[in-house]
Scaffold this motif. Structure first.
Motif, mmCIF file in Angstrom:
data_model
loop_
_atom_site.group_PDB
_atom_site.id
_atom_site.type_symbol
_atom_site.label_atom_id
_atom_site.label_comp_id
_atom_site.label_asym_id
_atom_site.label_seq_id
_atom_site.Cartn_x
_atom_site.Cartn_y
_atom_site.Cartn_z
ATOM 1 N N ASP A 1 -1.271 -5.833 2.432
ATOM 2 C CA ASP A 1 -1.916 -5.086 3.510
ATOM 3 C C ASP A 1 -0.931 -4.310 4.392
ATOM 4 O OD1 ASP A 1 -0.700 -7.201 4.757
ATOM 5 O OD2 ASP A 1 -2.510 -7.937 5.748
ATOM 6 N N ASP A 2 0.360 -4.327 4.048
ATOM 7 C CA ASP A 2 1.407 -3.640 4.825
ATOM 8 C C ASP A 2 1.465 -4.099 6.277
ATOM 9 O OD1 ASP A 2 1.943 -2.261 2.531
ATOM 10 O OD2 ASP A 2 1.451 -0.281 3.312
ATOM 11 N N LYS B 1 0.820 -1.212 0.000
ATOM 12 C CA LYS B 1 0.000 0.000 0.000
ATOM 13 C C LYS B 1 0.850 1.256 0.000
ATOM 14 C CE LYS B 1 -4.044 -1.764 2.468
ATOM 15 N NZ LYS B 1 -4.819 -1.669 3.711
ATOM 16 N N GLU B 2 1.758 1.343 0.949
ATOM 17 C CA GLU B 2 2.538 2.561 1.140
ATOM 18 C C GLU B 2 3.870 2.533 0.393
ATOM 19 O OE1 GLU B 2 1.365 5.208 2.773
ATOM 20 O OE2 GLU B 2 -0.486 4.108 3.140
#
Length: 168
Positions: free
Chosen positions: A113-114, A97-98
């Protein structure tokens, strides 16, 4: 744990994670790593669990020093600065995600989903798959060898009919 954070922050997080204790109670900083020779670094990675204020070059050197000592090096990262170490590690894990595209392309695994707990779940599932594969091979290999040898001996002995039919 290799981080770009301040040494005190890294040690505090290390305590929370349980990787800083009486045996491994301090962190090395990037400038300290820069002053070390490769041989000194190889020894340092065996007695330190936390590395703070690490530059991208420090991260690669740490990974390579661990590998030179026969250790398996895993690396997680999310930025462009982590990409070289992700690529050099035995198992590079990027944040989905990031994380940046560069980090995701350099890694072998991407956490959608980190969440670091996902790594534990993935390793556990991978071990189940590996155990099942081993079980299948342990059962099938002797059976297949016996069938193959039966056919081979039938051919060597000159039997008119094969000892096993194709359906067997």
């Amino acid at each position: 744990m290799i981080t770009g954070d301040h040494k005190d922050t890294a040690v505090a997080i290390g305590h929370m994670l349980g990787i800083v204790d009486e045996t491994y109670n301090d962190a090395l900083t990037g400038p300290q790593l820069d002053e070390m020779s490769d041989d000194d670094l190889r020894q340092a990675v065996l007695v330190n669990n936390v590395f703070a204020r690490a530059s991208p070059q420090n991260k690669i050197r740490i990974v390579k020093a661990l590998q030179a000592e026969g250790q398996i090096a895993g690396m997680t990262g999310d930025g462009v600065n982590d990409a070289p170490a992700l690529r050099a590690a035995d198992m590079g894990v990027a944040m989905g995600k990031e994380g940046t595209d560069v980090a995701r392309e350099a890694a072998e695994m991407i956490l959608a989903d980190d969440n670091f707990a996902t790594i534990v779940t993935a390793v556990r599932e991978g071990r189940v798959v590996w155990d099942n594969l081993r079980k299948i091979l342990l059962v099938n290999t002797p059976i297949n060898n016996a069938q193959g040898l039966g056919v081979l001996f039938g051919l060597i002995c000159g039997l008119a009919e094969a000892p096993l039919s194709p359906i067997q």
